[in-house]
Design an enzyme around this catalytic site. Structure first.
Site, short mmCIF file in Angstrom:
data_model
loop_
_atom_site.label_atom_id
_atom_site.label_comp_id
_atom_site.label_asym_id
_atom_site.label_seq_id
_atom_site.Cartn_x
_atom_site.Cartn_y
_atom_site.Cartn_z
N ILE A 14 18.02 67.51 67.48
CA ILE A 14 18.75 68.50 66.68
C ILE A 14 17.77 69.40 65.93
O ILE A 14 17.95 70.62 65.85
CB ILE A 14 19.70 67.81 65.69
CG1 ILE A 14 20.75 66.98 66.43
CG2 ILE A 14 20.40 68.85 64.80
CD1 ILE A 14 21.65 66.16 65.53
N TYR A 148 21.67 50.27 59.69
CA TYR A 148 21.47 51.72 59.69
C TYR A 148 22.54 52.42 58.85
O TYR A 148 22.25 53.28 58.02
CB TYR A 148 21.49 52.24 61.12
CG TYR A 148 21.41 53.74 61.25
CD1 TYR A 148 20.31 54.45 60.79
CD2 TYR A 148 22.44 54.46 61.87
CE1 TYR A 148 20.23 55.83 60.92
CE2 TYR A 148 22.38 55.84 62.00
CZ TYR A 148 21.27 56.52 61.53
OH TYR A 148 21.19 57.89 61.66
#
Length: 321
Positions: A14, A148
């Site tokens: 990204i 996470y």
């Protein structure tokens, strides 16, 4: 007004697209990236003579100096991925949290705008569509796959704490972004993994029954929404970035199989044969994008079929290099 932009993780998937788009719009850009997963061919594709500084976000002194030289920080750098989470949870938590703290501490002094890249993982096992203010439900501590998500949640909380001290910060939660330059190795997301397998004639491995659904967003749309988060009117806000178009993983495999004209087979594999103990699958993940539409005036431009075709074409080209 043109802004001097610093992108952590800017050589990644990204981040690299974001860097190029910002340069096209006239913003001076600097990338920070330690190439945690190694350099890829696509780093040669980066246009606009964008400087890349190969340091870690854990380098506190260097990050403080760099942040102070810029107007806006897009903080995308992170260790991520479900399989990485399962195998390297300690490194993930320490790197992600400490790195984010370094960025925020540096930005606070000069009140530099920070756009923090979070994830749909923070919604845990809730019921979609997920709204930014929804409660979260995670699995047991023994389910390592949640490390996470929990770490990103803590980082979000840290961002909002700094916002209370006057830091202009916006949190964006990405939902399954795909497109050219997406990772295609053993830790890859499902789309690059399927495309690579289809082009090589290997089995497309669908984990579980394939009925689990996700909402996939093409990378150029995600970049457009991320840039919109520079606006001061979204300071202190959390914004979902994603599509409302749900696809089952079985559908994704079938669509890629068809568009690549592959001779591969679609094969189902039990989760326990892929992930170590402590994995837990999420059946559905869909965003509520009301805030994205209303506050950022954003609507996706790239259709599912168009996005897949462009992604497949990119993988074909790197296969032939």
């Amino acid at each position: 007004m043109k802004k001097r932009c610093l992108i952590t993780g800017g050589a990644g998937f990204i981040g690299s697209h974001l860097a190029e788009e910002l340069v096209k719009r006239g913003h001076p850009v600097t990338i920070v990236d330690n190439f945690y997963k190694g350099k890829s061919k696509y780093h040669e594709e980066l246009t606009g003579n964008i400087p890349i500084i190969p340091i870690s976000i854990l380098d506190k002194n260097s990050m403080h100096e760099l942040v102070n030289q810029h107007d806006v920080v897009f903080h995308l750098a992170a260790i991520l991925g479900v399989k990485t989470t399962m195998e390297k949870s300690i490194e993930l938590i320490e790197t992600n949290f400490d790195g984010t703290r370094n960025i925020l501490q540096a930005a606070l002094k000069g009140k530099k705008k920070v756009i923090f890249a979070s994830t749909s993982e923070v919604y845990g096992k809730g019921t979609p569509p997920f709204s930014e203010d929804d409660d979260r439900l995670y699995g047991a501590t023994s389910k390592i796959r949640w490390s996470y998500a929990i770490c990103k949640t803590l980082e979000e909380t840290l961002c909002l704490g700094y916002a209370l001290q006057g830091l202009p910060v916006t949190i964006v939660r990405y939902f399954n972004i795909y497109g050219p330059r997406a990772k295609d190795g053993p830790y890859a997301g499902v789309i690059p993994r399927f495309i690579r397998a289809a082009l090589q004639g290997d089995d497309l491995l669908v984990y579980g029954d394939g009925k689990q659904t996700r909402c996939f967003t093409y990378v150029s749309d995600a970049v457009e929404a991320t840039i919109a988060a520079m606006d001061e009117k979204v300071n202190g806000e959390i914004i979902n970035i994603g599509s409302e178009d749900e696809k089952s993983i079985q559908e994704v495999a079938q669509d890629i199989h068809q568009l690549t004209h592959s001779s591969s087979k679609i094969v189902h594999v039990p989760f326990e044969k892929v992930y170590p103990h402590g994995f837990e699958e999420i059946p559905n993940r869909k965003p509520d994008v009301t805030k994205l539409k209303e506050m950022c005036q954003f609507h996706p431009n790239v259709s599912w079929e168009q996005g897949l075709k462009e992604t497949i074409q990119w993988f074909r080209e790197i296969e032939n290099d």
